[in-house]
Design a protein around this motif. Structure first.
Motif, short mmCIF file in Angstrom:
data_model
loop_
_atom_site.label_atom_id
_atom_site.label_comp_id
_atom_site.label_asym_id
_atom_site.label_seq_id
_atom_site.Cartn_x
_atom_site.Cartn_y
_atom_site.Cartn_z
N UNK A 1 0.83 -1.21 0.00
CA UNK A 1 0.00 0.00 0.00
C UNK A 1 0.86 1.25 0.00
N UNK A 2 1.91 1.25 0.80
CA UNK A 2 2.75 2.44 0.95
C UNK A 2 3.94 2.45 0.00
N UNK A 3 3.92 1.52 -0.98
CA UNK A 3 4.94 1.49 -2.03
C UNK A 3 6.36 1.37 -1.46
N UNK A 4 6.49 0.50 -0.45
CA UNK A 4 7.78 0.25 0.16
C UNK A 4 8.19 -1.19 -0.13
N UNK A 5 9.48 -1.47 -0.16
CA UNK A 5 9.90 -2.83 -0.48
C UNK A 5 9.47 -3.84 0.58
N UNK A 6 8.92 -4.95 0.10
CA UNK A 6 8.66 -6.11 0.96
C UNK A 6 9.52 -7.23 0.39
N UNK A 7 10.50 -7.67 1.17
CA UNK A 7 11.54 -8.57 0.69
C UNK A 7 11.41 -9.90 1.43
N UNK A 8 11.14 -10.98 0.69
CA UNK A 8 10.82 -12.24 1.36
C UNK A 8 11.76 -13.38 1.02
N UNK A 9 12.79 -13.11 0.20
CA UNK A 9 13.74 -14.16 -0.16
C UNK A 9 15.18 -13.65 -0.03
N UNK A 10 16.12 -14.58 0.07
CA UNK A 10 17.53 -14.20 0.12
C UNK A 10 17.92 -13.47 -1.15
#
Length: 291
Positions: free
Chosen positions: A115-124
């Motif tokens: 929503x806030x256009x920020x990085x969501x990083x879920x992998x190495x």
């Protein structure tokens, strides 16, 4: 820069776990960027026990998950009144079969990042890619250790957008056509793929020759088909513009693709917002120009 940090138990329970592979690969970059990591309880404790980030003042401890640590990260992604309690994004290394990865606070963390256009990083791979991107944006020289990760000419990229986000995907592809054209192969689900091909034809791509290989539409199983490519390590990157405000009838298929990405954590990069994807494309140009 401030990032929330959490990792499911699988990713920090032994010396070569995913969290430590990332920290060893990017420790220098983290220090160069003066990146503050707001780490939830067990993740913080695991880093402290290791030799990663020794004596690094930018590592901050948050409560354990059961004490609300992940919930606090969600609030700080949204933004608190104090600048030091507003995060620029979140790194959450997910074990796809850990039930905690679908707890409300885990789902909310991703949703608020989108929503806030920020990085969501879920992998190495995504975490390594993001550090290199920020290094390049800061004017630092490319890290040779990231060369393989950025060999776009040898990679396949998936371009996926929910209905409400298709205009943003077309605008993104138009603005960054040169970067996307570097990939060996581009794949997409039905309607998005057709629109991308029409864009490519308008740019001079040979008429009738697909710029993007089309799979089924999302509701008809296209997400599952691309998930299979990811699991077979035949798709290394996904740009997935999600609409966080609309319930989707094929939500299970969407989650299947996301779980596939986290299953091959060292090999798959995923970006979930136009702002983050645009920043990456700009960094990819800078990196190519310096090599």
């Amino acid at each position: 820069m401030r990032m929330g940090l959490a990792a499911n138990a699988l990713h920090h329970d032994h010396d070569d776990a995913a969290l430590f592979r990332w920290l060893r690969a990017c420790g220098q970059g983290i220090r160069e960027l003066d990146l503050h990591l707001h780490a939830v309880g067990r993740t913080h404790a695991a880093i402290e026990r290791s030799d990663c980030l020794a004596s690094y003042s930018g590592l901050l401890r948050y409560p354990y998950g059961r004490e609300g640590g992940l919930m606090k990260l969600v609030a700080e992604v949204v933004g608190m009144h104090a600048p030091q309690r507003t995060l620029d994004g979140a790194i959450y290394l997910i074990d796809p079969v850990d039930p905690s990865s679908i707890f409300p606070e885990a789902v909310a963390l991703k949703r608020q990042c989108v929503i806030h256009q920020k990085p969501f990083i879920s992998t190495v791979a995504s975490a390594r890619d993001w550090v290199e991107m920020e290094r390049l944006q800061a004017g630092l020289a490319p890290d040779p250790g990231a060369n393989e990760l950025h060999a776009l000419e040898q990679q396949t990229i998936a371009l996926i957008a929910h209905d409400a986000m298709k205009p943003q995907m077309m605008a993104y592809a138009a603005d960054h056509f040169d970067v996307l054209a570097r990939f060996a192969r581009r794949v997409a689900t039905g309607t998005t793929g057709q629109q991308l091909n029409e864009l490519a034809w308008s740019r001079g791509w040979p008429q009738g020759e697909n710029w993007v290989e089309r799979y089924q539409s999302g509701p008809m199983g296209g997400d599952a088909q691309i998930a299979d490519l990811v699991l077979e390590r035949r798709c290394q990157r996904a740009i997935f513009f999600e609409d966080p405000h609309v319930a989707r009838q094929h939500e299970a298929d969407i989650q299947l693709l996301e779980r596939a990405v986290t299953t091959v954590t060292d090999d798959a990069v995923c970006m979930t917002s136009p702002r983050v994807a645009a920043r990456w494309a700009d960094a990819a140009r800078k990196r190519a120009a310096q090599l």
